[in-house]
Design a protein around this motif. Sequence first.
Motif, PDB file in Angstrom:
ATOM      1  N   ARG A 198     105.560  92.151  51.071  1.00 40.54           N
ATOM      2  CA  ARG A 198     104.404  91.731  50.284  1.00 40.54           C
ATOM      3  C   ARG A 198     103.575  92.930  49.819  1.00 40.54           C
ATOM      4  N   PHE A 237     103.030  84.304  52.884  1.00 38.54           N
ATOM      5  CA  PHE A 237     102.861  85.720  52.534  1.00 38.54           C
ATOM      6  C   PHE A 237     102.495  85.911  51.066  1.00 38.54           C
ATOM      7  N   ALA A 238     102.911  84.982  50.206  1.00 39.44           N
ATOM      8  CA  ALA A 238     102.531  85.077  48.793  1.00 39.44           C
ATOM      9  C   ALA A 238     101.020  84.940  48.630  1.00 39.44           C
TER      10      ALA A 238
END
Length: 690
Positions: free
Chosen positions: A40, A141-142
């Motif tokens: 990320r 995580f996005a």
Amino acid sequence: MNSSKHTELANHAWSVADLLRGDYKQSDYGKVILPFTVLRRLECVLAPTKDKVLEVAARYENQDINPDRFLRKAAGHSFYNTSTYTLKAIAGDASHAAKYLIQYYGAFSPNAREVLERYDFAQQIKRLDAADLLYQVVGRFADLDLRPVKRDADGNVVLDEHGNPVEIVTNHQMGYTFEELIRRFAEQSNETAGEHFTPREVIRLMVNLLVAPDSDALVLPGTVRTVMDPACGTGGMLSAAEEHITAHNRDATVKVYGQELNPESWAICRSDMMIKGQNPENIKFGNSFSDDGHTGATFDYLLANPPFGVEWKKVKDAVEDEHERLGESGRFGAGLPRINDGSLLFLQHMISKMKPVDASGAGGSRIAIVFNGSPLFTGAAESGESKIRQWILENDWLEGIVALPDQLFYNTGISTYFWVLSNRKGRDRRGKVVLLDARDYWRKMRKSLGDKRKELGEEHISEITRLYTEALAVLDAAKRGGDGHDLADRAGKIKVFRNEDFGYHRITVERPLKLRFEVTEETLAALVVSKPIARATDAEAFAEALRPLVGKSWATKSDAWIDLKDAIVAAGLLWPTGAPFSKALREAVGVRDPDGEVQRVKSEPEPDPELRDYENVPLAEDLKEHLRREVLPHVPDAWIDHGKTKVGYEIPFTRHFYVYKPPRPLAEIDAELKALEGEIQALLGEVTEQ
């Protein structure tokens, strides 16, 4: 820096553990959380130039040319990604999440892809997909905002009122976040005491002591410095060293190098270096002992916190081969420590990478390393550890040792020490070592973290740095001569010693074997079972021939042997010859006696192994004088066997700072006991009344 920012980010990342619970063991959470955090961060850093990279990738797609350098330039970093996917898009298509994510991570540049491969990332994707967790993890995580700076809807960097970029997650905060996640992972994995990362405040102090004496040189225009850590972990020490140097000179160029054995730690360190604009190729993977990733290279500064007390059995063959084949021209020529502690191997490895000092005094390096107490004194005279210490001190590389408080590290509460070395000591500093006792400089943490219950405040770091640098300054300004003891003493916290003060002769003090001689029933029984007697004659017949002498004793061996021979001959037996027989007979008949006859070998007194003693005598002290003053008044017949004398080196730090505290007066203790007894009686009385 917002101290809660990295905790907030780490909490967000670690919240994925709620999704993993049941399908993953706690000790395996980090295998998912760490690589996704790296992924990320890379995505966020590359986002502003993504369209430009895709444009360059399309331009060179069908050309017979490697576009790597063009893609790096387009990305503005040493890494890139040529996929059109994003984590947010992948999370929105649960049925194809695994397929798209594998394609996405495979589109990274080789140096970034290798980082994720060290996490066995493809296998984790398959495992998460099989558990129907992948799209959820990707989605979590996005939503984690790890952008370095804030940008508007058009992609432009948002500036504050002073014209500076508005930072969201700085490299420094990202480093803290990585380290917080690593710490949690280490605790879940129940890592051993040596396998921990180093607390930030400890790193700051270590870098201060390493770099502070060079403050003047660091501000010069065009300054370039190289820094190396052979056990770099997640890269915290390298980052701190870079920050410290650039704080002195914003135009300084700092190049960092490292090597790490743990794949997850290596992956984090390398990705961190990519993000910060350092050359990720300088961070090597592998064991520094058996596979030196920086062979032949030298550096301005070297620092490390190697694992405490970790054995080196796995690389034993490679290390011993280099030691025997290359000797002093290799890294481990000074000696090899015990197999269960490779600390001093790390130090030898680092010393081999110091820059040489030329005739004008230019060049040279400084080293700082964290040890537990073992390397100070473990190993007898002429052992591997002792020889390594001797080699370091005789080459005048040891500048100082700083004792730190215990309970400073997350996974071990043991006491630790900084060793600081340099091959470019100032003239008046040569031949001397500074010892600084900083064990009292700490504050209690509001909340313990593992075994870490103490921390260094900024005031402690400043004071310890001041004490150490002032001690060096005092030495530099001092007149030559004198023994240097307590030269820079500050309230009992600093002592200065000569190199040779840590050396000693390990002497063997012998006393003569004194015997009287007698025959008893026990003597006869011993003769019967003696193998040397049995090999020389009929042991039972020999013993029986001596039975008439039971109860008789002799003051000298010669008188005893005359009567023993007469008895044997009278019984019709032959008197055996040979040293083994004679020794066995003396062992059976001889009795140790302080007033007995001194036994001799070639007219010299024979030493008694049971009275043998060993003493450590400082190198500077005359051995004959020591014997005369310390030994002979108590045992006048003692002597030193100089053929057994060995040279050893140790640094008994605690002994040098020991302060005697007399016991409390007996009257005071007695009064306290009586008072307590009175309180107990009163309490018992209250219970009885109820």
